[in-house]
Write a protein that holds these residues in place. Sequence first.
Motif, PDB file in Angstrom:
ATOM      1  N   PRO A  24       0.769  -1.019   0.105  1.00  0.00           N
ATOM      2  CA  PRO A  24      -0.137  -0.073   0.235  1.00  0.00           C
ATOM      3  C   PRO A  24       0.771   1.445  -0.007  1.00  0.00           C
ATOM      4  CG  PRO A  24      -0.799  -1.404   1.700  1.00  0.00           C
ATOM      5  CD  PRO A  24       0.451  -1.994   1.303  1.00  0.00           C
ATOM      6  N   ALA A  25       1.925   1.231   0.923  1.00  0.00           N
ATOM      7  CA  ALA A  25       2.990   2.348   0.827  1.00  0.00           C
ATOM      8  C   ALA A  25       3.573   2.624  -0.665  1.00  0.00           C
ATOM      9  CB  ALA A  25       4.001   2.195   1.735  1.00  0.00           C
ATOM     10  N   LYS A  26       3.767   1.616  -1.316  1.00  0.00           N
ATOM     11  CA  LYS A  26       4.318   1.669  -2.600  1.00  0.00           C
ATOM     12  C   LYS A  26       3.270   2.438  -3.828  1.00  0.00           C
ATOM     13  CE  LYS A  26       6.218  -2.315  -3.867  1.00  0.00           C
ATOM     14  NZ  LYS A  26       6.811  -3.453  -4.610  1.00  0.00           N
TER      15      LYS A  26
ATOM     16  N   LEU B 265      10.324   7.006  -9.434  1.00  0.00           N
ATOM     17  CA  LEU B 265      10.297   7.638  -8.358  1.00  0.00           C
ATOM     18  C   LEU B 265      11.704   7.132  -7.686  1.00  0.00           C
ATOM     19  CD1 LEU B 265       8.770   9.142  -6.103  1.00  0.00           C
ATOM     20  CD2 LEU B 265       7.793   6.901  -5.509  1.00  0.00           C
ATOM     21  N   MET B 266      12.252   5.921  -8.098  1.00  0.00           N
ATOM     22  CA  MET B 266      13.473   5.504  -7.195  1.00  0.00           C
ATOM     23  C   MET B 266      14.600   6.494  -7.857  1.00  0.00           C
ATOM     24  SD  MET B 266      13.368   1.388  -6.992  1.00  0.00           S
ATOM     25  CE  MET B 266      12.702   1.014  -8.777  1.00  0.00           C
TER      26      MET B 266
ATOM     27  N   GLY C 109       9.942   1.912  -4.265  1.00  0.00           N
ATOM     28  CA  GLY C 109      10.211   0.251  -4.770  1.00  0.00           C
ATOM     29  C   GLY C 109       9.598   0.013  -6.021  1.00  0.00           C
ATOM     30  N   GLY C 110      10.072  -1.167  -6.495  1.00  0.00           N
ATOM     31  CA  GLY C 110       9.955  -1.824  -7.749  1.00  0.00           C
ATOM     32  C   GLY C 110       8.382  -2.153  -7.555  1.00  0.00           C
ATOM     33  N   ALA C 111       7.723  -2.515  -8.640  1.00  0.00           N
ATOM     34  CA  ALA C 111       6.679  -3.198  -9.016  1.00  0.00           C
ATOM     35  C   ALA C 111       5.293  -2.265  -8.433  1.00  0.00           C
ATOM     36  CB  ALA C 111       6.571  -4.604  -8.305  1.00  0.00           C
TER      37      ALA C 111
ATOM     38  N   ALA D 211      -3.378   3.500  -8.837  1.00  0.00           N
ATOM     39  CA  ALA D 211      -2.130   3.036  -8.905  1.00  0.00           C
ATOM     40  C   ALA D 211      -2.068   1.355  -8.400  1.00  0.00           C
ATOM     41  CB  ALA D 211      -1.043   3.768  -8.278  1.00  0.00           C
ATOM     42  N   ILE D 212      -1.155   0.745  -8.689  1.00  0.00           N
ATOM     43  CA  ILE D 212      -1.146  -0.591  -8.141  1.00  0.00           C
ATOM     44  C   ILE D 212       0.162  -0.810  -7.813  1.00  0.00           C
ATOM     45  CG2 ILE D 212      -1.069  -1.632 -10.521  1.00  0.00           C
ATOM     46  CD1 ILE D 212      -2.221  -4.077  -9.499  1.00  0.00           C
ATOM     47  N   ALA D 213       0.458  -1.705  -6.761  1.00  0.00           N
ATOM     48  CA  ALA D 213       1.735  -2.172  -6.257  1.00  0.00           C
ATOM     49  C   ALA D 213       1.613  -3.493  -5.758  1.00  0.00           C
ATOM     50  CB  ALA D 213       2.294  -1.122  -5.177  1.00  0.00           C
ATOM     51  N   ILE D 214       2.603  -4.173  -6.068  1.00  0.00           N
ATOM     52  CA  ILE D 214       2.787  -5.656  -5.619  1.00  0.00           C
ATOM     53  C   ILE D 214       3.970  -5.885  -4.861  1.00  0.00           C
ATOM     54  CG2 ILE D 214       2.838  -8.143  -6.321  1.00  0.00           C
ATOM     55  CD1 ILE D 214       0.455  -6.422  -7.550  1.00  0.00           C
TER      56      ILE D 214
END
Length: 137
Positions: A55-57, A71-72, A96-98, A111-114
């Motif tokens: 969720p933070a990503k 962002l990185m 972070g990635g993904a 947005a989505i993050a895994i």
Amino acid sequence: MSLTLDEARAVSDRVREHALGLGAAVTIAIVDDGGHLQVLDRMDGASPMSARVAPAKASSVALFRRDSTDLMHLQEAYPAVFAQIIDAARTPIVAGGAARLIWRDGAVVGAIAIAGGSLEQDDTCADVGVGSLPSAA
């Protein structure tokens, strides 16, 4: 217009199906265009920490309007400024990635993050999530 809850759930279902096919146990986080959590789906066996990281990503890329790679790079180029932004935001910012923006008609709708699988599995799942909406581009 933001991503609807039904759309977010459909994206999560598609990613979950893909992750199962990979043999991965991941956490899927989907946020609206303002970075507010809509879906948090932690698969059985996914690491407990992944339910905080994903969720933070997702929120971070939505708020910055930059995919995880951009962002990185921003964090690496301007670490002091990035640290001040994190302090001012008063919310976790994770580069972070993904993590991907979800676009519709030229506008960010969410947005989505895994998190929780290997880096490759997480990235593949994020790509599947972005590509699972017919009108996402």
